[in-house]
Write a protein that holds these residues in place. Structure first.
Motif, PDB file in Angstrom:
ATOM      1  N   ALA A  13       0.832  -1.201   0.000  1.00  0.00           N
ATOM      2  CA  ALA A  13       0.000   0.000   0.000  1.00  0.00           C
ATOM      3  C   ALA A  13       0.867   1.252   0.000  1.00  0.00           C
ATOM      4  O   ALA A  13       0.624   2.198  -0.751  1.00  0.00           O
ATOM      5  N   VAL A  14       1.899   1.245   0.831  1.00  0.00           N
ATOM      6  CA  VAL A  14       2.779   2.410   0.900  1.00  0.00           C
ATOM      7  C   VAL A  14       3.457   2.647  -0.442  1.00  0.00           C
ATOM      8  O   VAL A  14       3.573   3.775  -0.917  1.00  0.00           O
ATOM      9  N   LEU A  15       3.892   1.558  -1.078  1.00  0.00           N
ATOM     10  CA  LEU A  15       4.551   1.704  -2.373  1.00  0.00           C
ATOM     11  C   LEU A  15       3.618   2.305  -3.409  1.00  0.00           C
ATOM     12  O   LEU A  15       4.002   3.167  -4.201  1.00  0.00           O
ATOM     13  N   VAL A  16       2.377   1.842  -3.416  1.00  0.00           N
ATOM     14  CA  VAL A  16       1.428   2.377  -4.398  1.00  0.00           C
ATOM     15  C   VAL A  16       1.135   3.840  -4.105  1.00  0.00           C
ATOM     16  O   VAL A  16       1.066   4.667  -5.022  1.00  0.00           O
ATOM     17  N   TYR A  17       0.990   4.171  -2.833  1.00  0.00           N
ATOM     18  CA  TYR A  17       0.823   5.583  -2.489  1.00  0.00           C
ATOM     19  C   TYR A  17       2.018   6.390  -2.979  1.00  0.00           C
ATOM     20  O   TYR A  17       1.896   7.508  -3.474  1.00  0.00           O
ATOM     21  N   GLY A  18       3.203   5.794  -2.807  1.00  0.00           N
ATOM     22  CA  GLY A  18       4.411   6.471  -3.274  1.00  0.00           C
ATOM     23  C   GLY A  18       4.369   6.721  -4.765  1.00  0.00           C
ATOM     24  O   GLY A  18       4.692   7.807  -5.251  1.00  0.00           O
ATOM     25  N   PHE A  19       3.925   5.703  -5.494  1.00  0.00           N
ATOM     26  CA  PHE A  19       3.770   5.836  -6.936  1.00  0.00           C
ATOM     27  C   PHE A  19       2.823   6.972  -7.277  1.00  0.00           C
ATOM     28  O   PHE A  19       3.076   7.784  -8.162  1.00  0.00           O
TER      29      PHE A  19
ATOM     30  N   PRO B 104      -4.414  -4.347  -3.811  1.00  0.00           N
ATOM     31  CA  PRO B 104      -3.861  -4.293  -2.448  1.00  0.00           C
ATOM     32  C   PRO B 104      -4.183  -2.991  -1.738  1.00  0.00           C
ATOM     33  O   PRO B 104      -4.510  -2.986  -0.554  1.00  0.00           O
ATOM     34  N   LEU B 105      -4.106  -1.901  -2.469  1.00  0.00           N
ATOM     35  CA  LEU B 105      -4.374  -0.609  -1.851  1.00  0.00           C
ATOM     36  C   LEU B 105      -5.838  -0.507  -1.446  1.00  0.00           C
ATOM     37  O   LEU B 105      -6.162  -0.032  -0.355  1.00  0.00           O
ATOM     38  N   ALA B 106      -6.737  -0.955  -2.346  1.00  0.00           N
ATOM     39  CA  ALA B 106      -8.164  -0.918  -2.029  1.00  0.00           C
ATOM     40  C   ALA B 106      -8.451  -1.770  -0.794  1.00  0.00           C
ATOM     41  O   ALA B 106      -9.218  -1.378   0.086  1.00  0.00           O
ATOM     42  N   TYR B 107      -7.826  -2.910  -0.748  1.00  0.00           N
ATOM     43  CA  TYR B 107      -8.012  -3.818   0.396  1.00  0.00           C
ATOM     44  C   TYR B 107      -7.505  -3.171   1.679  1.00  0.00           C
ATOM     45  O   TYR B 107      -8.151  -3.220   2.726  1.00  0.00           O
ATOM     46  N   TYR B 108      -6.343  -2.559   1.562  1.00  0.00           N
ATOM     47  CA  TYR B 108      -5.738  -1.905   2.717  1.00  0.00           C
ATOM     48  C   TYR B 108      -6.671  -0.841   3.284  1.00  0.00           C
ATOM     49  O   TYR B 108      -6.901  -0.765   4.488  1.00  0.00           O
ATOM     50  N   VAL B 109      -7.202  -0.011   2.391  1.00  0.00           N
ATOM     51  CA  VAL B 109      -8.079   1.069   2.843  1.00  0.00           C
ATOM     52  C   VAL B 109      -9.382   0.507   3.398  1.00  0.00           C
ATOM     53  O   VAL B 109      -9.910   0.988   4.400  1.00  0.00           O
TER      54      VAL B 109
END
Lengths: 279, 286, 439
Positions: A13-19, B104-109
């Motif tokens: 998640a952090v990496l994608v946010y970074g992107f 993954p990001l959607a899941y995380y949130v």
């Protein structure tokens, strides 16, 4: 599994946010560029007034940029509100009711998603112009009163392409909606409207909000359709910035974008802080 | 009258959907009809439409034209089909990447504490609220540093970047709806994390993935600005083709035909996709 | 769930408030009305030798002009009491027209009119100027054919004007209301695309030619044909303009740049496909960026871009190809149902009068078709400020303009140059070729 989130997930998640934020950081850095041409970074600007914040100060003297920003915001907010309301209504209708024109409604709501923007833009332009010509000549309006392209036409077009996105997002939410809750409310004596207001709506709210945010985002950065449907004096920010390409996209524009982000982030954190306190 | 309204679900449905439908009819159906009619027309030397009925534009699009370099019969020129294929390819790859990176990001949130969820969601969208041109220009500088500028990879990076929020948002809405007690139940029954994911999470989040796919695949099919800026205008996509027909080539009939073909293709894909993954039925969780 | 929606709405409200605050603080820079600090002597023009011949070359329709114009050859700049926000002192209009309209709608190129000119017009005439801008003639044409009649002036480039006239989009100009025409250089008037200037008045002109970076290109190209030598390096920038580039290829083959012959075009396609392998990017918005950044070493671009690129990097040079460069000219034209035509005529006469038009030399490096503006700048003692606040002398601006072969196109280059014209039925063919070579 419930609340224990794997560190891998957090890392991803952090990496994608970074992107997502990498170009934003670059954008902000270039807002301090000393080179007016703004092609390569030539060191931090230091000029009167405001020193390193030279470009930020200059934005406030750039009436064109400010006008464009205000127009953009007005259009985005208005079209989002309208699109969200009628889009949610349509989603409810499509997901829960069987009515005669259902297939037609479904298909017609998909069209703005599949139609190429330039086709839609030119199509709407031709439509508006035919309409205005008809009204102007029928009522024999003086040049100063003639109907023409402007903020209104842009807002109307933005609603047109936003509604399907709202509908789609809300339908996603409605899809996995457990009607049992609504039935329980009805059993307890609530009428349809009350059930909707106090049970359904809160439960689909994430979908509605997501749809609204999509609509707002689409409107904020729209270029092609806005180009064909706006008139003199109703320039929006995307059109203004795109126009600067021919000459120079000076760091001023970066500064303007940076300020936008700051305002949004501040508003975000502030409202989050307020919400925490009230909960 | 109001009584009838209260009782007839069909009437309610019509009323609820009517504002949206009217808007679509007025602003889209009418221009669309015009486009369809135009696609069967011919071009006059100035670029205006002669309203006749001919399939020439579609035939040309499919690659068959009456004029050949050697002036003999009909010949096949795969130019436009290649362009279509390129657009489809880009759309597919972009969609896959956005799903892989976005899930993954959607899941995380979705699994984040309720207090933080909205903020995390907003943070995903905030980059999109900067100006598009500036964003892409920032990418130019980044890609230039990596010497990836004006390559197909650059175009992919730009596309994925622009569209990933449109994938994350719908996925989030359906992931968020999943009752956490389901996870507990699965764990109680002895399922591993992977099994839980495959048997519980994934199926229940499918509507979101479907919606996200539509919101990404379809616009990418028709878009071209990002590919123009990051690819140096070397790659001709369907969107470029259509834009050029209406502007530079002043050939609205051909542009209209290309638009209809594009819209037809994506409409078919959309309808098949949503029917297959069941947008019509409601999932009852027992 | 309700709480989450409240968060959103609060965020939105805060955003709106913030933007409104931003706007209020930014609020339009009020024109300063303090006494001008820069020295300004009204330029007394000695009767130049060229002037009388100019009068002789005027068309018979100028008879109406003779009665009201001051004796030709004497341009006197009179300052007014209005000053713009950047400190520029607005001149009095040479020919003040009676304007009833309160607004003027311009449909113009992006970034092509000096801010000072707009401000001065608004101050002197009290007319609000609204602009809608476009990036290409094609966008403008598509908007105009859409059928709207809200614009008072457009700025078409030469090749699209005959088409617009044929489509009935433009109205004839009443030259008796355009005394400013007298100050133009005859070389830019009465051109094939609009004989007698019935519909248009020149604005700025320029060329499309070869540009290269002298630091990285050891064997500089001198003709379009030379560009094919650089294919292997793949470091070229090209305009995204099918007519100009296919045209350049046609020239290398010895054909006419406006040919409709399919065999010639097929040849050009094969040849151009070769060159395309060496083109790194196509750019008709801002090719200078790639040159300045070093992404590319050479290519084809236009006047303004080459000049700006050279400013950033003096190693960048502009070369007129031996086959002849592509010439172009942007002009003002009046759409058919212009609602504020009186304001439009006032705009044309005022913003293109020499002591205002010369501002183009400061802001936009193109070829200036107004002889009056050039002479005014050359002979004037005026100093003005540029966008960064530096002080510039008008005479220096003129010198920079005259010294640069980019803006001050050499006469031989003009003679050898070619103009793009509309090719009617063959246009889709050009476009198809363009699409194919990009594959």
């Amino acid at each position: 599994m419930s609340n224990r989130r794997s560190p891998w997930l957090t890392l991803t998640a952090v990496l994608v946010y970074g992107f997502l934020y990498l170009p934003i950081v670059v954008l902000i850095i270039f807002a301090f560029n000393s080179s007016r041409q703004n092609v390569t970074f030539e060191g931090i600007v230091n000029r009167d007034p405001c020193g390193p914040f030279y470009w930020f100060c200059r934005v406030f003297q750039n009436q064109d940029a400010l006008d464009a920003s205000v127009n953009t915001l007005r259009i985005a907010l208005t079209s989002t509100v309208i699109a969200t309301v009628i889009g949610t209504m349509a989603a409810l209708a499509l997901q829960r009711h069987a009515f005669r024109l259902k297939l037609f409604a479904e298909t017609s709501l998909y069209i703005p998603i599949v139609i190429p923007e330039i086709v839609m833009g030119i199509g709407i332009l031709v439509l508006f112009n035919a309409l205005f010509k008809f009204i102007n000549t029928t009522f024999d309006l003086a040049p100063a009163q003639r109907l023409g392209l402007g903020l209104g036409t842009v807002i109307i077009s933005h609603v047109a392409f936003s509604v399907p996105f709202v509908t789609l997002t809300v339908r996603t939410r409605l899809h996995s909606f457990d009607r049992a809750v609504e039935e329980a409310a009805a059993d307890l004596g609530a009428n349809a409207w009350t059930t909707f207001r106090r049970v359904t709506l809160p439960l689909i709210m994430p979908g509605v909000v997501a749809g609204a945010m999509l609509a707002f985002t689409l409107s904020l950065d729209d270029f092609i359709i806005t180009f064909f449907t706006n008139g003199p004096g109703s320039t929006t920010l995307p059109i203004y910035v795109y126009g600067l390409l021919r000459r120079t996209v000076t760091p001023e524009v970066n500064a303007l974008s940076t300020m936008w982000i700051l305002v949004v982030l501040i508003a975000l954190f502030a409202s989050n802080r307020v919400q925490r306190r009230t909960s | 009258m109001l009584q009838r309204l209260r009782e007839s679900k069909s009437l309610q449905g019509t009323l609820l959907a009517s504002p949206a439908m009217l808007w679509m009819i007025a602003l889209l159906i009418v221009p669309l009809l015009l486009i369809v009619i135009t696609s069967f027309g011919q071009r006059d030397p100035d670029g205006n439409v002669i309203y006749t009925f001919t399939f020439d534009n579609y035939i040309r699009l499919m690659g068959f034209s009456a004029d050949c370099p050697d002036g003999v019969g009909t010949c096949f020129n795969s130019l436009y089909l290649e362009i279509l294929a390129r657009s489809v390819g880009l759309a597919l790859v972009t969609t896959i990447f956005t799903i892989v990176l976005g899930y993954p990001l959607a899941y995380y949130v979705a699994r984040a504490p309720a207090k933080r969820r909205n903020m995390l969601l907003f943070l995903i969208l905030v980059p999109l609220w900067t100006n598009f041109v500036i964003r892409v220009y920032a990418w130019i500088r980044i890609l230039r540093a990596f010497e990836m500028l004006y390559t197909p990879q650059a175009v992919l990076v730009g596309m994925v970047y622009e569209f990933i929020p449109f994938m994350i948002l719908p996925m989030y809405t359906s992931l968020e709806k999943i009752d956490p007690s389901l996870y507990e139940a699965a764990a109680d029954l002895g399922a591993s994390s992977l099994r839980t994911f495959l048997k519980v999470t994934l199926p229940l989040s499918l509507p979101g993935v479907v919606a996200g796919t539509l919101l990404v695949f379809v616009p990418v099919m028709g878009t071209f600005v990002v590919s123009d800026i990051l690819g140096g205008k070397q790659f001709v996509l369907v969107g470029n083709l259509i834009q050029r027909q209406f502007l530079d080539a002043r050939d609205p009939t051909f542009g209209a035909a290309a638009s209809i073909v594009l819209m037809g293709m994506t409409l078919i894909v959309m309808i098949i996709y949503t029917r297959k993954f069941g947008f019509g039925e409601e999932v009852v969780i027992t | 769930m309700l709480k989450s929606s409240r968060t959103i709405w609060m965020g939105v409200v805060l955003l709106v408030i913030a933007s409104l605050v931003l706007t209020a603080c930014g609020g339009g820079a009020a024109p300063a009305t303090q006494a001008p600090t820069s020295t300004q002597a009204p330029a007394e023009k000695p009767t130049d030798a060229p002037q009388p011949t100019e009068a002789a070359m005027e068309k018979p329709t100028e008879a109406a002009l003779a009665t009201e114009a001051p004796p030709s050859g004497a341009f006197v700049s009179k300052p007014s009491d209005k000053v713009t926000s950047s400190g520029f002192v607005c001149p009095e209009p040479q020919h003040k027209l009676d304007v009833q309209s309160k607004e003027l709608n311009l449909f113009v190129w992006t970034q092509y009119i000096p801010d000072d000119a707009i401000e001065c017009f608004e101050l002197i005439y009290g007319v609000q100027v609204n602009r809608k801008e476009y990036e290409s003639n094609e966008e403008m044409y598509a908007s105009m054919t859409g059928g709207s009649s809200i614009y008072d002036l457009v700025q078409p480039t030469d090749y699209i004007i005959s088409l617009m006239i044929r489509q009935g989009l433009l109205q004839k100009l009443d030259q008796s209301k355009l005394p400013v025409l007298q100050s133009f250089d005859p070389n830019y008037l009465n051109l094939p695309f609009d004989p007698n200037n019935n519909y248009t008045i020149p604005y700025q002109a320029g060329t499309d030619a070869i540009v290269y970076n002298a630091d990285t290109v050891k064997d500089p190209p001198k003709s379009y044909a030379d560009l094919w030598k650089f294919v292997d390096e793949g470091q070229m920038v090209s305009l995204d303009d099918s007519r100009a580039i296919i045209g350049a290829t046609l020239l290398t083959l010895g054909y006419d740049v406006n040919t409709t012959d399919e065999k010639q075009l097929a040849e050009a396609k094969t040849k151009l496909a070769e060159l395309a392998k060496g083109i790194k990017l196509y750019d008709s918005s801002s090719p200078k960026s790639a040159l300045i950044a070093g992404d590319v070493d050479l290519g084809i671009t236009w006047t303004g871009e080459a000049f700006l690129a050279q400013q950033e990097n003096p190693a960048i040079k502009y070369v007129y190809p031996s086959e002849g460069a592509i010439l172009w000219q942007d002009n003002y034209a009046m759409p058919k149902d212009a609602p504020h035509s009186d304001a439009a005529y006032a705009w044309l006469n005022y913003t293109m009068q020499p002591d205002l038009f010369f501002l183009m030399l400061r802001d936009f490096p193109y070829t200036m078709p107004s002889r009056g503006a050039l002479e005014f700048a050359r002979d004037s003692d005026l100093t003005i400020k540029d966008a960064d606040g530096n002080t510039l002398a008008a005479a220096d601006l003129y010198q920079a303009y005259a010294d640069s072969p980019i803006t001050n196109t050499p006469p031989e280059a003009l003679k050898q140059g070619h103009r793009i014209e509309d090719v009617g039925d063959a246009l889709p063919l050009y476009d198809q070729i363009w699409t194919e070579i990009k594959q």
